[in-house]
Design a protein around this motif. Structure first.
Motif, mmCIF file in Angstrom:
data_model
loop_
_atom_site.group_PDB
_atom_site.id
_atom_site.type_symbol
_atom_site.label_atom_id
_atom_site.label_comp_id
_atom_site.label_asym_id
_atom_site.label_seq_id
_atom_site.Cartn_x
_atom_site.Cartn_y
_atom_site.Cartn_z
ATOM 1 N N LEU A 1 0.829 -1.205 0.000
ATOM 2 C CA LEU A 1 0.000 0.000 0.000
ATOM 3 C C LEU A 1 0.864 1.256 0.000
ATOM 4 O O LEU A 1 0.591 2.213 -0.734
ATOM 5 C CB LEU A 1 -0.930 0.001 1.216
ATOM 6 N N ALA A 2 1.927 1.253 0.807
ATOM 7 C CA ALA A 2 2.835 2.400 0.844
ATOM 8 C C ALA A 2 3.449 2.646 -0.530
ATOM 9 O O ALA A 2 3.585 3.800 -0.973
ATOM 10 C CB ALA A 2 3.921 2.177 1.889
ATOM 11 N N THR A 3 3.792 1.565 -1.209
ATOM 12 C CA THR A 3 4.362 1.688 -2.560
ATOM 13 C C THR A 3 3.330 2.239 -3.539
ATOM 14 O O THR A 3 3.633 3.136 -4.341
ATOM 15 C CB THR A 3 4.875 0.320 -3.057
ATOM 16 N N SER A 4 2.113 1.747 -3.475
ATOM 17 C CA SER A 4 1.063 2.215 -4.386
ATOM 18 C C SER A 4 0.704 3.673 -4.140
ATOM 19 O O SER A 4 0.283 4.381 -5.061
ATOM 20 C CB SER A 4 -0.187 1.340 -4.252
ATOM 21 N N LEU A 5 0.888 4.137 -2.906
ATOM 22 C CA LEU A 5 0.628 5.539 -2.563
ATOM 23 C C LEU A 5 1.837 6.427 -2.835
ATOM 24 O O LEU A 5 1.784 7.639 -2.598
ATOM 25 C CB LEU A 5 0.233 5.647 -1.082
ATOM 26 N N ALA A 6 2.921 5.810 -3.296
ATOM 27 C CA ALA A 6 4.167 6.526 -3.624
ATOM 28 C C ALA A 6 4.770 7.216 -2.396
ATOM 29 O O ALA A 6 5.335 8.308 -2.491
ATOM 30 C CB ALA A 6 3.921 7.545 -4.741
ATOM 31 N N ILE A 7 4.662 6.543 -1.246
ATOM 32 C CA ILE A 7 5.277 7.094 -0.029
ATOM 33 C C ILE A 7 6.258 6.104 0.589
ATOM 34 O O ILE A 7 6.701 6.292 1.727
ATOM 35 C CB ILE A 7 4.206 7.491 1.023
ATOM 36 N N ASN A 8 6.609 5.054 -0.146
ATOM 37 C CA ASN A 8 7.501 4.037 0.409
ATOM 38 C C ASN A 8 8.881 4.593 0.743
ATOM 39 O O ASN A 8 9.596 4.036 1.581
ATOM 40 C CB ASN A 8 7.630 2.854 -0.542
ATOM 41 N N ASN A 9 9.253 5.712 0.111
ATOM 42 C CA ASN A 9 10.573 6.298 0.401
ATOM 43 C C ASN A 9 10.546 7.220 1.615
ATOM 44 O O ASN A 9 11.601 7.651 2.090
ATOM 45 C CB ASN A 9 11.081 7.072 -0.821
ATOM 46 N N ILE A 10 9.366 7.533 2.132
ATOM 47 C CA ILE A 10 9.279 8.389 3.328
ATOM 48 C C ILE A 10 8.609 7.655 4.493
ATOM 49 O O ILE A 10 8.336 8.248 5.532
ATOM 50 C CB ILE A 10 8.536 9.719 3.038
ATOM 51 N N VAL A 11 8.343 6.364 4.309
ATOM 52 C CA VAL A 11 7.781 5.528 5.383
ATOM 53 C C VAL A 11 8.781 4.412 5.671
ATOM 54 O O VAL A 11 9.183 3.684 4.767
ATOM 55 C CB VAL A 11 6.418 4.926 4.988
ATOM 56 N N LEU A 12 9.169 4.293 6.929
ATOM 57 C CA LEU A 12 10.123 3.261 7.338
ATOM 58 C C LEU A 12 9.421 2.178 8.140
ATOM 59 O O LEU A 12 8.802 2.466 9.171
ATOM 60 C CB LEU A 12 11.234 3.878 8.193
ATOM 61 N N PHE A 13 9.498 0.945 7.659
ATOM 62 C CA PHE A 13 9.028 -0.199 8.426
ATOM 63 C C PHE A 13 10.229 -0.681 9.247
ATOM 64 O O PHE A 13 11.055 -1.457 8.761
ATOM 65 C CB PHE A 13 8.511 -1.282 7.497
ATOM 66 N N ALA A 14 10.314 -0.202 10.482
ATOM 67 C CA ALA A 14 11.513 -0.427 11.295
ATOM 68 C C ALA A 14 11.519 -1.778 11.993
ATOM 69 O O ALA A 14 12.521 -2.154 12.609
ATOM 70 C CB ALA A 14 11.666 0.687 12.331
ATOM 71 N N GLY A 15 10.414 -2.512 11.934
ATOM 72 C CA GLY A 15 10.355 -3.821 12.574
ATOM 73 C C GLY A 15 10.089 -3.718 14.068
ATOM 74 O O GLY A 15 9.877 -2.634 14.625
ATOM 75 N N PHE A 16 10.106 -4.874 14.716
ATOM 76 C CA PHE A 16 9.905 -4.921 16.164
ATOM 77 C C PHE A 16 11.088 -4.276 16.884
ATOM 78 O O PHE A 16 12.250 -4.549 16.568
ATOM 79 C CB PHE A 16 9.756 -6.371 16.629
ATOM 80 N N VAL A 17 10.791 -3.414 17.845
ATOM 81 C CA VAL A 17 11.842 -2.825 18.679
ATOM 82 C C VAL A 17 11.430 -2.967 20.136
ATOM 83 O O VAL A 17 10.244 -2.949 20.475
ATOM 84 C CB VAL A 17 12.107 -1.334 18.354
ATOM 85 N N SER A 18 12.407 -3.131 20.997
ATOM 86 C CA SER A 18 12.128 -3.284 22.431
ATOM 87 C C SER A 18 12.287 -1.967 23.184
ATOM 88 O O SER A 18 12.101 -1.929 24.400
ATOM 89 C CB SER A 18 13.061 -4.342 23.036
#
Length: 390
Positions: A262-279
């Motif tokens: 979805l982020a890619t289709s909205l053309a925001i994948n370069n400004i959205v970071l999927f940082a994963g699980f963090v503690s």
């Protein structure tokens, strides 16, 4: 006194709170045991600071309704066996679902009669209404299953010796359907400090270090409940005119691939970071402009309290339970209608246009969301229940 806590797993807020309560009770001199119904996830630092027993209980969503019910009865039988071995003086069930399992276990011949407290962390009523299907026959069976399950759940809660609700709105949600109980406590869950010094994701760090950028953070699992789709759509809308914004998503889950697409289709994948699980989410909160939570429903979302404890404010959907309680108690934040892309976009824009101000609500957090306050209220309830059960 021997106190036994029953939790589903070590993922998320409820086990984190249970861990805090267990630690406080051990320090107070109580004998404490923990029954965990699924395998512990090694990524999470919730360790349950007491004796623990693990029952492997894979409740797969693919199980047919009848099969799921049979499986839950099997788990109740196993739970009965474990409790008989432990012989605690009181049980703390950390959800309506676990309360039901323990309640069912008491119908097994020879089971011990042990008082139990149900600790309600989440909006069980909304949760029970989320499982839907487009197949008419499956929908009918599902509705019947939900109706039967809900009756058993409410009966199990009604028969408990005490109830703890994590906020006023959650209690009111039950009261609105006619639920009454003689012994109810409303106790806000504690805001617990991060204990891990895990380094920041390098991209997140570079964004935080760039004074020209404004970074927003969302910390929640990738699940339909959390409504990341509305967040991504709102963020895409704002980014059309504000090129300096960034979004950091902390967490993982079943929808991660779908949300990345979805982020890619909205053309925001370069400004959205999927940082994963963090503690250590507070390390991200403290450097963000705002923490965002767009959920359809919640219990008491401690992520908002932890954001404020980190010195920043929040934007949250005004779902039936949770965010408004925090908004009113801490007197900060922005709440808006759930699933409203335009309203969320406007709230983000307001924070982009307004210089950041650090929030200091330390007194309120100490008063309402401390580990000591939470532990003391539960201890008082336990003493009432045990003294009247003797």
């Amino acid at each position: 006194m021997h106190i036994c806590h029953i939790v589903l797993n070590n993922l998320g807020g409820a086990p984190k709170v249970a861990d805090s309560l267990i630690s406080s009770q051990v320090k107070a001199g109580y004998k404490v045991s923990t029954v965990v119904l699924t395998i512990l996830d090694p990524r999470w630092k919730v360790s349950f600071k007491a004796a623990q027993i693990v029952i492997v209980m894979k409740i797969a969503g693919t199980l047919f309704y009848i099969g799921r019910a049979i499986h839950q009865i099997w788990v109740a039988i196993q739970l009965n066996r474990i409790i008989a071995e432990q012989k605690p003086d009181i049980i703390i069930c950390h959800s309506a679902f676990i309360t039901k399992l323990f309640y069912l276990s008491q119908f097994i011949p020879g089971s011990l009669s042990i008082p139990y407290i149900s600790y309600i962390h989440s909006d069980y009523i909304s949760e029970s209404q989320t499982e839907r299907t487009t197949n008419p026959i499956s929908e009918l069976i599902n509705n019947i299953s939900i109706s039967i399950t809900s009756r058993i759940d409410l009966q199990a809660l009604q028969q408990s010796n005490g109830l703890v609700f994590v906020c006023k709105a959650l209690y009111q949600r039950f009261a609105n359907i006619g639920f009454k109980h003689r012994r109810i406590v409303i106790s806000y869950n504690p805001a617990i400090d991060d204990i891990n010094n895990q380094p920041l994701h390098p991209i997140a760090k570079s964004w935080f270090d760039n004074s020209q950028l404004i970074a927003f953070v969302c910390a929640s699992r990738f699940h339909h409940q959390k409504d990341h789709k509305t967040l991504l759509k709102a963020f895409a809308k704002v980014s059309e005119n504000h090129l300096n914004i960034r979004l950091i998503l902390l967490g993982d889950g079943e929808l991660e691939t779908e949300l990345k697409a979805l982020a890619t289709s909205l053309a925001i994948n370069n400004i959205v970071l999927f940082a994963g699980f963090v503690s250590n989410p507070r390390a991200y909160f403290s450097q963000s402009r705002v923490v965002i939570l767009a959920s359809h429903f919640e219990g008491l979302p401690l992520v908002l309290v932890e954001a404020v404890a980190s010195g920043v404010t929040f934007i949250a959907s005004d779902c039936p339970v949770g965010p408004r309680d925090i908004f009113e108690v801490l007197k900060c934040g922005t709440i808006l209608p759930p699933s409203d892309v335009d309203a969320l976009a406007e709230a983000i824009i307001d924070h982009v246009k307004t210089p950041q101000q650090k929030i200091d609500r330390s007194e309120q957090i100490t008063q309402f969301f401390s580990e000591t306050s939470c532990a003391n209220q539960l201890e008082s309830l336990i003493e009432q229940v045990v003294s009247q059960s003797v």
